[in-house]
Design an enzyme around this catalytic site. Structure first.
Site, PDB file in Angstrom:
ATOM      1  N   PRO A  42      -8.157  22.286   4.694  1.00  9.37           N
ATOM      2  CA  PRO A  42      -7.682  23.350   3.802  1.00  9.37           C
ATOM      3  C   PRO A  42      -6.384  22.911   3.128  1.00  9.37           C
ATOM      4  CG  PRO A  42      -7.194  23.888   6.095  1.00  9.37           C
ATOM      5  CD  PRO A  42      -8.003  22.636   6.112  1.00  9.37           C
ATOM      6  N   MET A  43      -6.344  22.966   1.792  1.00  8.04           N
ATOM      7  CA  MET A  43      -5.150  22.568   1.045  1.00  8.04           C
ATOM      8  C   MET A  43      -4.895  23.582  -0.053  1.00  8.04           C
ATOM      9  SD  MET A  43      -5.609  18.407   0.720  1.00  8.04           S
ATOM     10  CE  MET A  43      -7.372  18.460   0.333  1.00  8.04           C
ATOM     11  N   CYS A 133       0.843  25.060   9.013  1.00  9.34           N
ATOM     12  CA  CYS A 133       1.447  24.851   7.698  1.00  9.34           C
ATOM     13  C   CYS A 133       2.961  24.712   7.833  1.00  9.34           C
ATOM     14  CB  CYS A 133       1.111  26.001   6.761  1.00  9.34           C
ATOM     15  SG  CYS A 133       1.833  25.809   5.112  1.00  9.34           S
ATOM     16  N   LYS A 172      -5.712  25.683  13.712  1.00  6.46           N
ATOM     17  CA  LYS A 172      -5.124  24.447  13.194  1.00  6.46           C
ATOM     18  C   LYS A 172      -3.637  24.445  13.505  1.00  6.46           C
ATOM     19  CE  LYS A 172      -5.327  21.344   9.220  1.00  6.46           C
ATOM     20  NZ  LYS A 172      -3.924  20.924   9.118  1.00  6.46           N
ATOM     21  N   ASN A 233      -6.336  15.163  12.511  1.00  4.94           N
ATOM     22  CA  ASN A 233      -5.998  15.298  11.104  1.00  4.94           C
ATOM     23  C   ASN A 233      -4.696  14.553  10.831  1.00  4.94           C
ATOM     24  OD1 ASN A 233      -4.503  17.907   9.162  1.00  4.94           O
ATOM     25  ND2 ASN A 233      -5.936  16.416   8.375  1.00  4.94           N
ATOM     26  N   GLY A 234      -4.583  14.029   9.605  1.00  2.00           N
ATOM     27  CA  GLY A 234      -3.349  13.367   9.189  1.00  2.00           C
ATOM     28  C   GLY A 234      -3.545  11.911   8.842  1.00  2.00           C
ATOM     29  N   ASP A 235      -3.402  11.553   7.556  1.00  2.61           N
ATOM     30  CA  ASP A 235      -3.429  10.167   7.086  1.00  2.61           C
ATOM     31  C   ASP A 235      -4.776   9.489   7.229  1.00  2.61           C
ATOM     32  OD1 ASP A 235      -0.776  10.527   6.499  1.00  2.61           O
ATOM     33  OD2 ASP A 235      -0.006   9.249   8.102  1.00  2.61           O
ATOM     34  N   GLY A 257      -7.579  15.187   4.190  1.00  2.00           N
ATOM     35  CA  GLY A 257      -6.867  16.041   3.256  1.00  2.00           C
ATOM     36  C   GLY A 257      -6.613  15.366   1.926  1.00  2.00           C
ATOM     37  N   ARG A 258      -5.399  14.851   1.743  1.00  2.00           N
ATOM     38  CA  ARG A 258      -4.979  14.364   0.438  1.00  2.00           C
ATOM     39  C   ARG A 258      -5.828  13.222  -0.105  1.00  2.00           C
ATOM     40  NH1 ARG A 258       1.171  13.524   2.082  1.00  2.00           N
ATOM     41  NH2 ARG A 258       0.134  13.273   4.109  1.00  2.00           N
TER      42      ARG A 258
END
Length: 364
Positions: A42-43, A133, A172, A233-235, A257-258
């Protein structure tokens, strides 16, 4: 070198000596079976319905909505929608996305539970509670990762949501508020005790925001603390990253994500590899072009031509940057027109040009 090692690179086409198991099993999350162990994160402002449809079609196991503020959503459902209420309803839409996963945020058990009920009644198959968040506007309202400083309240919120709905609930979180309070394992235990069916852990603390590198190994103690599935999650930027995340953390799935900006197909690429132990053929330039054009067209249908094009600008910039990284792209003047014009026909023409010089890629 095994079949996997011959095919999986570091995201730039280089072969890898990394050895991986043959496949990763589907996840059972409450009563829901997730067919692929790679999810779109989710972003805010990014994972609009158009992007989620594309990600899911390309093979993402789940594609989470943007964060929905519980108070705004509840007010909108009660016919008192202001600007933020209307936006929250659009964020929670899930037509054409199945399973439909919606993330909600808040700090009041009653309003969070009411939002969860409304979201479930509207068709959500899974509800995620945002306790990770790091944004100041969210933390300033004592929601998001601020809840990692008050685990009693966090537990009450989880209990309120799981008690209000029949669909699975996930939570999350981050590793903790800061390095001195890495309490994700304790929050995960309490989440499981209150009925959560899955936890998702970003491998940074709140105070890191997005600085430094995500610590995948630090997610390991969370996996050891609970029986429910843990998602890392992350990178995660490539198939190799996904395998390394699973190996270092012990998690059952990864969340991207990104890295999905400008390439909504990458979550499916990673999911395919995790399920099959080998990469799938990369999308042709024509398929990438068609995905980008569909993304914009869907936003225009949802939001209207003018607002849809404006909302699409961050996506258009990302599509252009990814195409340039892959050896295609536009010149500087054309790229500027792509992200500034309010002429839909020009946008679609430029998207065709964007992929004209894009090479066929050998592997995902």
């Amino acid at each position: 070198m095994n079949d996997f090692a011959q095919q999986v690179g570091d995201g730039a086409g280089a072969a890898s000596l990394f050895h991986a198991p043959a496949s990763v099993a589907p996840l059972r999350v409450g009563g829901l079976t997730i067919d692929a162990p790679a999810f779109l994160a989710p972003m805010a402002g990014v994972t609009d319905l158009a992007m989620r449809r594309l990600a899911r079609r390309f093979g993402a196991g789940l594609a989470f909505s943007e964060m929905v503020a519980s108070d705004d959503f509840a007010q909108a459902a009660g016919g008192k929608a202001g600007k933020f209420g209307r936006e929250s309803v659009v964020r929670a839409m899930g037509e054409g996305v199945s399973p439909h996963a919606v993330q909600i945020a808040g700090r009041e058990p009653e309003s969070l539970a009411e939002a969860a009920r409304l979201v479930a009644d509207a068709g959500a198959d899974l509800i995620d509670i945002n306790m990770g968040c790091p944004a100041k506007r969210v933390v300033g309202g004592a929601a998001g990762s601020a809840l990692m400083r008050d685990l009693d309240l966090a537990a009450r919120l989880i209990a309120a949501v799981t008690g209000a709905v029949k669909v699975p609930v996930s939570v999350k979180m981050r590793l903790g508020w800061d390095e001195a309070s890495l309490n994700a394992p304790e929050l995960a235990r309490r989440a499981e005790a209150e009925g959560a069916a899955m936890v998702i852990v970003h491998g940074r603390t709140r105070n890191q925001f997005y600085r430094g590198a995500a610590d995948w190994a630090a997610i390991g103690p969370v996996c050891e603390a609970v029986e429910i599935p843990v998602v890392a999650n992350g990178d995660c930027r490539s198939p190799r990253d996904a395998w390394e995340m699973l190996a270092q953390s012990g998690a059952k799935a990864v969340m991207i994500g990104r890295a999905a900006l400008g390439r909504p197909w990458i979550v499916g690429d990673i999911a395919y590899l995790l399920r099959n132990g080998r990469a799938r053929p990369a999308l042709s330039p024509q398929a990438r072009r068609d995905a980008a054009r569909e993304h914009v067209a869907t936003l225009m249908d949802l939001l209207g031509s003018r607002q849809g094009l404006r909302h699409a600008r961050k996506h258009l910039a990302a599509y252009a940057d990814v195409a340039a990284e892959e050896g295609g792209g536009l010149d500087a003047a054309a790229r500027r027109r792509l992200v500034e014009t309010e002429d839909a026909r020009e946008v679609f023409d430029l998207l065709c040009r964007l992929y004209e010089r894009a090479p066929d890629l050998e592997a995902a």
